[in-house]
Design a protein around this motif. Structure first.
Motif, mmCIF file in Angstrom:
data_model
loop_
_atom_site.group_PDB
_atom_site.id
_atom_site.type_symbol
_atom_site.label_atom_id
_atom_site.label_comp_id
_atom_site.label_asym_id
_atom_site.label_seq_id
_atom_site.Cartn_x
_atom_site.Cartn_y
_atom_site.Cartn_z
ATOM 1 N N LYS A 1 0.836 -1.199 0.000
ATOM 2 C CA LYS A 1 0.000 0.000 0.000
ATOM 3 C C LYS A 1 0.868 1.245 0.000
ATOM 4 O O LYS A 1 1.983 1.229 0.518
ATOM 5 C CB LYS A 1 -0.863 0.065 1.269
ATOM 6 N N VAL A 2 0.320 2.309 -0.560
ATOM 7 C CA VAL A 2 0.954 3.617 -0.480
ATOM 8 C C VAL A 2 -0.112 4.572 0.034
ATOM 9 O O VAL A 2 -1.217 4.626 -0.509
ATOM 10 C CB VAL A 2 1.487 4.085 -1.856
ATOM 11 N N SER B 1 6.174 -0.706 7.428
ATOM 12 C CA SER B 1 5.836 0.625 6.919
ATOM 13 C C SER B 1 7.073 1.496 7.043
ATOM 14 O O SER B 1 7.675 1.576 8.113
ATOM 15 C CB SER B 1 4.694 1.246 7.731
ATOM 16 N N ILE B 2 7.449 2.115 5.940
ATOM 17 C CA ILE B 2 8.615 2.994 5.981
ATOM 18 C C ILE B 2 8.252 4.377 5.474
ATOM 19 O O ILE B 2 7.340 4.548 4.679
ATOM 20 C CB ILE B 2 9.813 2.425 5.188
ATOM 21 N N ARG B 3 8.987 5.346 5.952
ATOM 22 C CA ARG B 3 8.740 6.732 5.574
ATOM 23 C C ARG B 3 9.187 7.006 4.142
ATOM 24 O O ARG B 3 10.068 6.343 3.606
ATOM 25 C CB ARG B 3 9.478 7.667 6.528
ATOM 26 N N LYS B 4 8.587 8.033 3.582
ATOM 27 C CA LYS B 4 8.885 8.446 2.217
ATOM 28 C C LYS B 4 10.379 8.775 2.062
ATOM 29 O O LYS B 4 11.003 8.405 1.084
ATOM 30 C CB LYS B 4 8.021 9.670 1.920
ATOM 31 N N GLY B 5 10.939 9.447 3.043
ATOM 32 C CA GLY B 5 12.361 9.813 2.991
ATOM 33 C C GLY B 5 13.267 8.594 2.966
ATOM 34 O O GLY B 5 14.287 8.586 2.271
ATOM 35 N N ASP B 6 12.913 7.562 3.733
ATOM 36 C CA ASP B 6 13.702 6.328 3.728
ATOM 37 C C ASP B 6 13.533 5.588 2.407
ATOM 38 O O ASP B 6 14.482 5.004 1.892
ATOM 39 C CB ASP B 6 13.298 5.416 4.886
ATOM 40 N N ALA B 7 12.317 5.600 1.857
ATOM 41 C CA ALA B 7 12.044 4.916 0.593
ATOM 42 C C ALA B 7 12.850 5.519 -0.563
ATOM 43 O O ALA B 7 13.198 4.827 -1.505
ATOM 44 C CB ALA B 7 10.554 4.958 0.274
ATOM 45 N N PRO C 1 3.151 6.896 4.850
ATOM 46 C CA PRO C 1 4.242 5.957 4.588
ATOM 47 C C PRO C 1 3.925 4.982 3.451
ATOM 48 O O PRO C 1 2.829 4.977 2.921
ATOM 49 C CB PRO C 1 4.341 5.187 5.917
ATOM 50 N N VAL C 2 4.910 4.161 3.132
ATOM 51 C CA VAL C 2 4.776 3.108 2.135
ATOM 52 C C VAL C 2 4.783 1.794 2.904
ATOM 53 O O VAL C 2 5.668 1.562 3.725
ATOM 54 C CB VAL C 2 5.956 3.142 1.138
ATOM 55 N N GLU C 3 3.799 0.930 2.657
ATOM 56 C CA GLU C 3 3.745 -0.362 3.342
ATOM 57 C C GLU C 3 4.256 -1.434 2.390
ATOM 58 O O GLU C 3 3.749 -1.576 1.283
ATOM 59 C CB GLU C 3 2.325 -0.683 3.790
#
Length: 73
Positions: free
Chosen positions: A43-44, A61-67, A50-52
């Motif tokens: 999921k987004v 689930s990670i943050r946009k900056g980490d992605a 976040p992005v799952e």
């Protein structure tokens, strides 16, 4: 180069490289995201944060900056 943030929902990608340095890179690796690992984008969130993802059999689930620091193919 495509990052995890640019990956669409429902896609499976493979980690090609981890950008970033020091604690940021170590934190991403501690989550099980290493070179060659397949990632499935589940999921987004509507605003992209976040992005799952599913990695190594668990959901994360990670943050946009980490992605943005995860280069995929």
């Amino acid at each position: 180069m495509k990052t995890l943030r640019q990956t669409k929902c429902g896609e499976t990608v493979t980690v090609r490289k981890l950008a970033g340095e020091g604690p940021l890179k170590r934190r991403i690796m501690d989550m099980g995201i290493t070179k060659g690992t397949p990632l499935y984008v589940r999921k987004v969130a509507p605003l992209g944060d976040p992005v799952e993802i599913t990695v190594r059999g668990y959901e994360l689930s990670i943050r946009k900056g980490d992605a943005e620091n995860i280069v995929v193919e």
